[in-house]
Design a protein around this motif. Structure first.
Motif, PDB file in Angstrom:
ATOM      1  N   ASP A 147       6.545   4.854   3.887  1.00  0.00           N
ATOM      2  CA  ASP A 147       8.005   4.939   4.071  1.00  0.00           C
ATOM      3  C   ASP A 147       8.716   3.934   3.181  1.00  0.00           C
ATOM      4  N   ILE A 148       8.000   2.867   2.851  1.00  0.00           N
ATOM      5  CA  ILE A 148       8.621   1.802   2.055  1.00  0.00           C
ATOM      6  C   ILE A 148       7.555   1.078   1.230  1.00  0.00           C
ATOM      7  N   ILE A 149       7.935   0.722   0.011  1.00  0.00           N
ATOM      8  CA  ILE A 149       7.074  -0.114  -0.845  1.00  0.00           C
ATOM      9  C   ILE A 149       7.832  -1.389  -1.175  1.00  0.00           C
ATOM     10  N   TYR A 150       7.164  -2.528  -0.968  1.00  0.00           N
ATOM     11  CA  TYR A 150       7.697  -3.810  -1.460  1.00  0.00           C
ATOM     12  C   TYR A 150       7.031  -4.010  -2.830  1.00  0.00           C
ATOM     13  N   PHE A 151       7.790  -3.886  -3.900  1.00  0.00           N
ATOM     14  CA  PHE A 151       7.204  -4.095  -5.232  1.00  0.00           C
ATOM     15  C   PHE A 151       7.467  -5.540  -5.627  1.00  0.00           C
ATOM     16  N   ASP A 152       6.491  -6.393  -5.383  1.00  0.00           N
ATOM     17  CA  ASP A 152       6.699  -7.840  -5.537  1.00  0.00           C
ATOM     18  C   ASP A 152       5.694  -8.422  -6.527  1.00  0.00           C
ATOM     19  N   ALA A 153       5.684  -7.826  -7.730  1.00  0.00           N
ATOM     20  CA  ALA A 153       4.780  -8.308  -8.776  1.00  0.00           C
ATOM     21  C   ALA A 153       5.444  -9.457  -9.536  1.00  0.00           C
ATOM     22  N   PHE A 154       4.679 -10.119 -10.387  1.00  0.00           N
ATOM     23  CA  PHE A 154       5.276 -11.112 -11.281  1.00  0.00           C
ATOM     24  C   PHE A 154       6.246 -10.397 -12.227  1.00  0.00           C
ATOM     25  N   ALA A 155       7.174 -11.170 -12.780  1.00  0.00           N
ATOM     26  CA  ALA A 155       8.261 -10.591 -13.583  1.00  0.00           C
ATOM     27  C   ALA A 155       7.739  -9.773 -14.777  1.00  0.00           C
ATOM     28  N   PRO A 156       8.507  -8.762 -15.198  1.00  0.00           N
ATOM     29  CA  PRO A 156       8.101  -7.938 -16.346  1.00  0.00           C
ATOM     30  C   PRO A 156       7.830  -8.770 -17.610  1.00  0.00           C
ATOM     31  N   SER A 157       8.549  -9.871 -17.785  1.00  0.00           N
ATOM     32  CA  SER A 157       8.316 -10.698 -18.982  1.00  0.00           C
ATOM     33  C   SER A 157       6.956 -11.398 -18.914  1.00  0.00           C
ATOM     34  N   LYS A 158       6.403 -11.564 -17.696  1.00  0.00           N
ATOM     35  CA  LYS A 158       5.140 -12.291 -17.518  1.00  0.00           C
ATOM     36  C   LYS A 158       3.953 -11.355 -17.310  1.00  0.00           C
ATOM     37  N   GLN A 159       4.197 -10.228 -16.648  1.00  0.00           N
ATOM     38  CA  GLN A 159       3.109  -9.288 -16.372  1.00  0.00           C
ATOM     39  C   GLN A 159       3.604  -7.861 -16.655  1.00  0.00           C
ATOM     40  N   PRO A 160       3.850  -7.545 -17.953  1.00  0.00           N
ATOM     41  CA  PRO A 160       4.484  -6.265 -18.286  1.00  0.00           C
ATOM     42  C   PRO A 160       3.689  -5.039 -17.812  1.00  0.00           C
ATOM     43  N   ASP A 161       2.359  -5.114 -17.841  1.00  0.00           N
ATOM     44  CA  ASP A 161       1.540  -3.922 -17.556  1.00  0.00           C
ATOM     45  C   ASP A 161       1.825  -3.315 -16.188  1.00  0.00           C
ATOM     46  N   ILE A 162       2.041  -4.174 -15.218  1.00  0.00           N
ATOM     47  CA  ILE A 162       2.192  -3.642 -13.852  1.00  0.00           C
ATOM     48  C   ILE A 162       3.503  -2.869 -13.693  1.00  0.00           C
ATOM     49  N   TRP A 163       4.466  -3.108 -14.586  1.00  0.00           N
ATOM     50  CA  TRP A 163       5.751  -2.407 -14.519  1.00  0.00           C
ATOM     51  C   TRP A 163       5.742  -1.145 -15.390  1.00  0.00           C
ATOM     52  N   ALA A 164       4.570  -0.780 -15.918  1.00  0.00           N
ATOM     53  CA  ALA A 164       4.474   0.405 -16.789  1.00  0.00           C
ATOM     54  C   ALA A 164       4.854   1.664 -16.017  1.00  0.00           C
ATOM     55  N   LYS A 165       5.379   2.629 -16.779  1.00  0.00           N
ATOM     56  CA  LYS A 165       5.847   3.873 -16.156  1.00  0.00           C
ATOM     57  C   LYS A 165       4.770   4.550 -15.301  1.00  0.00           C
ATOM     58  N   GLU A 166       3.500   4.481 -15.748  1.00  0.00           N
ATOM     59  CA  GLU A 166       2.426   5.141 -14.973  1.00  0.00           C
ATOM     60  C   GLU A 166       2.339   4.537 -13.568  1.00  0.00           C
ATOM     61  N   ASN A 167       2.508   3.226 -13.486  1.00  0.00           N
ATOM     62  CA  ASN A 167       2.443   2.583 -12.169  1.00  0.00           C
ATOM     63  C   ASN A 167       3.660   2.926 -11.318  1.00  0.00           C
ATOM     64  N   LEU A 168       4.808   3.018 -11.969  1.00  0.00           N
ATOM     65  CA  LEU A 168       6.023   3.357 -11.214  1.00  0.00           C
ATOM     66  C   LEU A 168       5.944   4.807 -10.734  1.00  0.00           C
ATOM     67  N   SER A 169       5.378   5.680 -11.567  1.00  0.00           N
ATOM     68  CA  SER A 169       5.187   7.088 -11.142  1.00  0.00           C
ATOM     69  C   SER A 169       4.237   7.141  -9.957  1.00  0.00           C
ATOM     70  N   LYS A 170       3.226   6.313 -10.016  1.00  0.00           N
ATOM     71  CA  LYS A 170       2.274   6.261  -8.905  1.00  0.00           C
ATOM     72  C   LYS A 170       3.011   5.862  -7.624  1.00  0.00           C
ATOM     73  N   CYS A 171       3.923   4.902  -7.734  1.00  0.00           N
ATOM     74  CA  CYS A 171       4.686   4.460  -6.554  1.00  0.00           C
ATOM     75  C   CYS A 171       5.534   5.612  -6.012  1.00  0.00           C
ATOM     76  N   LEU A 172       6.111   6.393  -6.905  1.00  0.00           N
ATOM     77  CA  LEU A 172       6.906   7.543  -6.443  1.00  0.00           C
ATOM     78  C   LEU A 172       6.010   8.490  -5.633  1.00  0.00           C
ATOM     79  N   GLU A 173       4.817   8.745  -6.168  1.00  0.00           N
ATOM     80  CA  GLU A 173       3.859   9.640  -5.484  1.00  0.00           C
ATOM     81  C   GLU A 173       3.392   9.053  -4.149  1.00  0.00           C
ATOM     82  N   LEU A 174       3.342   7.738  -4.080  1.00  0.00           N
ATOM     83  CA  LEU A 174       2.871   7.082  -2.851  1.00  0.00           C
ATOM     84  C   LEU A 174       3.927   7.046  -1.751  1.00  0.00           C
ATOM     85  N   LEU A 175       5.177   7.357  -2.119  1.00  0.00           N
ATOM     86  CA  LEU A 175       6.236   7.364  -1.106  1.00  0.00           C
ATOM     87  C   LEU A 175       6.361   8.735  -0.462  1.00  0.00           C
TER      88      LEU A 175
END
Ligand SMILES: C[S@@+](CC[C@H](N)C(=O)[O-])C[C@H]1O[C@@H](n2cnc3c(N)ncnc32)[C@H](O)[C@@H]1O
Length: 220
Positions: A147-175
């Motif tokens: 029902d809800i995702i807390y996306f609390d990763a390190f900032a995009p400037s520090k950990q860009p990979d985790i903010w990649a579109k593939e991961n965000l699409s995965k989050c959409l699918e997980l909701l």
């Protein structure tokens, strides 16, 4: 298990957080770890849901502050929470036991159980189920939606990979349809990527004097 090499810091609202020298990054806003977590994840996140049975996914368990605040919320509001959290880099005991987040004795015990269990499932109280994965978002493929995702990763400037579109699409699918994802981050490219992927993006005032935060919804 190798715990990240971190240093305990005090943020401007008096609550503690951690500094990770290898990324030159903190686990929370230096303006206030507690204040920002309450604003983003509790007040503009879980508190906006109307369900009394909530399935929640957190990306980045870290210090456990969001988990503890959500436990307090569930107790106060009498809602049932199934809390799923991902953490590939668990903290050592000598770090988490000095954070000072838990108030009473029961809370301290719950907080320690959350940290000590680096993977597995535990019903911590009749209204709070805890599921921890020693895993990254990239490798996570559960057979349930949230029902809800807390996306609390390190900032995009520090950990860009985790903010990649593939991961965000995965989050959409997980909701679940109508489900929301909340985060402190309101970076321009991130907001554009969310909209391209199919999220409905809401930009809200950020916590502790930050200009913006994001709540993104999977269309119902
Ligand atoms: C901003 S910090 C922690 C925030 C945490 N919610 C808290 O209250 O302390 C980000 C966390 O994400 C974890 N992390 C790093 N890479 C990850 C990945 N690929 N998937 C999930 N979590 C990750 C880090 O180890 C760190 O604990």
């Amino acid at each position: 298990m190798n715990s990240p090499k971190v240093r305990l810091i005090t943020t401007q609202d008096g609550s503690s957080s951690l500094y990770l020298p290898s990324l030159d990054e903190t686990y929370h806003s230096t303006r206030g770890a507690l204040g920002e977590s309450i604003h983003v994840y509790i007040e503009n996140g879980i508190n906006t849901l109307t369900n009394t049975e909530i399935k929640l996914l957190e990306v980045g368990f870290g210090t456990g502050l969001n988990a503890l605040l959500t436990y307090q919320f569930a107790l106060k509001k009498q809602v049932n929470v199934s809390y799923h959290t991902l953490e590939p880099f668990p903290l050592a005991k000598e770090i988490y036991e000095n954070l000072g987040y838990a108030r009473a004795g029961d809370e301290q015990e719950i907080f320690e159980k959350m940290h000590a269990m680096t993977k597995g499932n535990q019903r911590l109280t009749p209204f709070f189920d805890f599921h921890r994965y020693h895993q990254s978002l990239e490798n996570f493929s559960p057979d349930l939606t949230f029902d809800i995702i807390y996306f609390d990763a390190f900032a995009p400037s520090k950990q860009p990979d985790i903010w990649a579109k593939e991961n965000l699409s995965k989050c959409l699918e997980l909701l679940a349809p109508g489900g929301i994802m909340v985060t402190y981050c309101a970076q321009g490219q991130f907001k554009r990527d969310l909209a391209t992927i199919g999220f409905q993006v809401e930009v809200l005032p950020g916590g502790m004097g930050k200009k913006e935060m994001v709540r993104a919804r999977r269309p119902a």
